[in-house]
Design an enzyme around this catalytic site. Structure first.
Site, mmCIF file in Angstrom:
data_model
loop_
_atom_site.group_PDB
_atom_site.id
_atom_site.type_symbol
_atom_site.label_atom_id
_atom_site.label_comp_id
_atom_site.label_asym_id
_atom_site.label_seq_id
_atom_site.Cartn_x
_atom_site.Cartn_y
_atom_site.Cartn_z
ATOM 1 N N GLY A 1 5.811 -12.010 -9.302
ATOM 2 C CA GLY A 1 7.119 -11.435 -9.592
ATOM 3 C C GLY A 1 8.151 -11.894 -8.578
ATOM 4 O O GLY A 1 7.807 -12.320 -7.473
ATOM 5 N N GLN B 1 15.752 -11.839 -3.771
ATOM 6 C CA GLN B 1 14.878 -12.724 -2.987
ATOM 7 C C GLN B 1 15.347 -14.176 -2.983
ATOM 8 O O GLN B 1 14.855 -14.976 -2.191
ATOM 9 C CB GLN B 1 13.433 -12.643 -3.498
ATOM 10 C CG GLN B 1 12.786 -11.292 -3.236
ATOM 11 C CD GLN B 1 11.373 -11.264 -3.752
ATOM 12 O OE1 GLN B 1 11.156 -11.010 -4.926
ATOM 13 N NE2 GLN B 1 10.410 -11.565 -2.902
ATOM 14 N N CYS C 1 4.046 -10.327 -1.155
ATOM 15 C CA CYS C 1 5.426 -10.504 -1.600
ATOM 16 C C CYS C 1 5.865 -11.901 -1.177
ATOM 17 O O CYS C 1 5.565 -12.324 -0.058
ATOM 18 C CB CYS C 1 6.302 -9.449 -0.928
ATOM 19 S SG CYS C 1 8.055 -9.607 -1.295
ATOM 20 N N LEU C 2 6.569 -12.620 -2.048
ATOM 21 C CA LEU C 2 6.986 -13.985 -1.718
ATOM 22 C C LEU C 2 7.909 -14.031 -0.501
ATOM 23 O O LEU C 2 8.001 -15.066 0.152
ATOM 24 C CB LEU C 2 7.664 -14.649 -2.919
ATOM 25 C CG LEU C 2 6.749 -14.980 -4.102
ATOM 26 C CD1 LEU C 2 7.539 -15.672 -5.200
ATOM 27 C CD2 LEU C 2 5.571 -15.843 -3.677
ATOM 28 N N HIS D 1 6.804 -2.771 -7.725
ATOM 29 C CA HIS D 1 7.174 -3.605 -6.569
ATOM 30 C C HIS D 1 8.567 -4.234 -6.769
ATOM 31 O O HIS D 1 9.412 -4.183 -5.880
ATOM 32 C CB HIS D 1 6.112 -4.698 -6.380
ATOM 33 C CG HIS D 1 6.394 -5.676 -5.278
ATOM 34 N ND1 HIS D 1 5.619 -5.759 -4.137
ATOM 35 C CD2 HIS D 1 7.365 -6.618 -5.129
ATOM 36 C CE1 HIS D 1 6.126 -6.706 -3.344
ATOM 37 N NE2 HIS D 1 7.173 -7.249 -3.928
ATOM 38 N N GLU D 2 8.783 -4.824 -7.928
ATOM 39 C CA GLU D 2 10.046 -5.544 -8.156
ATOM 40 C C GLU D 2 11.236 -4.594 -8.290
ATOM 41 O O GLU D 2 12.324 -4.905 -7.814
ATOM 42 C CB GLU D 2 9.938 -6.459 -9.385
ATOM 43 C CG GLU D 2 8.866 -7.547 -9.303
ATOM 44 C CD GLU D 2 8.943 -8.402 -8.038
ATOM 45 O OE1 GLU D 2 10.045 -8.615 -7.510
ATOM 46 O OE2 GLU D 2 7.874 -8.838 -7.566
ATOM 47 N N HIS E 1 12.553 -3.745 -4.983
ATOM 48 C CA HIS E 1 13.428 -4.777 -4.406
ATOM 49 C C HIS E 1 14.900 -4.528 -4.762
ATOM 50 O O HIS E 1 15.793 -4.781 -3.959
ATOM 51 C CB HIS E 1 13.056 -6.171 -4.927
ATOM 52 C CG HIS E 1 11.992 -6.873 -4.129
ATOM 53 N ND1 HIS E 1 12.149 -7.173 -2.794
ATOM 54 C CD2 HIS E 1 10.776 -7.349 -4.474
ATOM 55 C CE1 HIS E 1 11.061 -7.812 -2.362
ATOM 56 N NE2 HIS E 1 10.218 -7.928 -3.357
#
Ligand code: NI
Length: 160
Positions: free
Chosen positions: A46, A51, A90-91, A132-133, A136
């Site tokens: 994701g 990000q 997480c990226l 999670h997303e 963000h």
């Protein structure tokens, strides 16, 4: 399509709240395409627009199953149910993984890239990814919610 630069741990933008998308125009479609390409390049499940440095309420998710990438514009969490303890990364936090509690099931509503408002009911990995997303978009990071003492650093091979 283009790979966008990722924002990493320590970048203050990650703690900011994203704004609603008002019109899904060509610029937004390009951003979405780029987000999908960027997520794929880094083998992510994701990615939120913040990000890549854009404070808009857009999320892309890909579980690499037959559904393909899912695009969520202005997503809203309608309901959460239960709890699952999961491994998460997480990226924006490369090589960092930890255990975290996420809802076992979620119901979310979002606008797809064609402009349709849709509702999704998810469990397991998709419920985790949506949770999670959506965090963000509020400027909330998984690292601040992990189960203490579970953080691990794992180097990953990136074939891309
Ligand atoms: Ni993340």
């Amino acid at each position: 399509m283009a790979i966008r630069n990722l924002r990493y741990e320590g970048d203050e933008i990650l703690k900011k709240k994203s704004r609603e998308v008002e019109i899904i125009d060509e610029k937004i479609q390009t951003l979405i395409d780029d987000m999908i390409e960027t997520m794929h390049k880094y083998n992510g499940v994701g990615l939120a627009a913040v990000q890549v440095g854009i404070l808009k309420r857009i999320v892309v998710i890909d579980l690499y199953d037959d559904k393909g990438p899912i695009v969520l514009i202005n997503p809203v969490m309608i309901k959460t149910k239960g709890e699952q303890e999961v491994e998460e990364g997480c990226l924006s936090f490369p090589n960092q993984f930890a255990k975290i509690k996420r809802p076992a099931e979620v119901v979310a509503e979002y606008t797809d890239r064609k402009g349709n408002r849709v509702r999704v009911k998810a469990k397991e990995l998709l419920a985790q990814a949506i949770s999670h997303e959506l965090d963000h978009l509020e400027g909330e990071l998984f690292i601040d919610k992990i189960i203490p003492g579970t953080l691990e650093y794992i180097e990953q091979e990136n074939e891309n």
